[in-house]
Design a protein around this motif. Structure first.
Motif: not given
Lengths: 93, 93
Positions: A27, A31, A33-37, A82, B24, B27, B31, B33-38
């Protein structure tokens, strides 16, 4: 030695542990993108798997060394991505 | 029974495994936001910890049951938040 239910359940559990990081890695790769990790989560995770490998070596347990090595490589790759994308965000486009 | 190096390393490794999900979880909570989590990663992770608990029960290993129960609760909470924020994103603001 007959295969016991516990062995089967343990093997399935180990396969899940090893497989779990793959969709996350793909993922991020797709994408960019790892901003929310959480960076901290992956630092602690990579430390944990490294310690599990040391434990496996000290106890001469091949399954512990093998499964945790696979997990270390995958979670280490997530940590590297990340790190890379966090720096890019901080620097701006 | 003397405390061996392997026991200390194993305990440290277990603490890392249990602690890793906390940053995690915080976070995502902070925020929203968990958009970049799988989502798939956390489904497989929660399945894995559930199987490890079954394994621990079958082998009557209290440390395996305890550590994996902590991990299951924390990763289950992340899965729930990911699910919640994914639905919100799909529905729009």
């Amino acid at each position: 030695m007959p295969i016991e239910t516990a062995d089967l359940v343990g093997t399935a559990a180990g396969l899940c542990s090893m497989a779990s990081f793959t969709p996350q890695l793909l993922k991020i790769w797709r994408e960019k993108d790892a901003s929310s990790l959480s960076l901290r989560m992956y630092i602690v995770t990579v430390t944990g798997f490294s310690l599990w490998i040391v434990y496996g070596v000290l106890e001469t347990s091949f399954p512990v060394v093998l499964t945790n090595s696979v997990c270390l490589v995958l979670s280490g790759a997530i940590l590297a991505l990340k790190w890379r994308y966090s720096r890019r965000e901080a620097e701006g486009p």
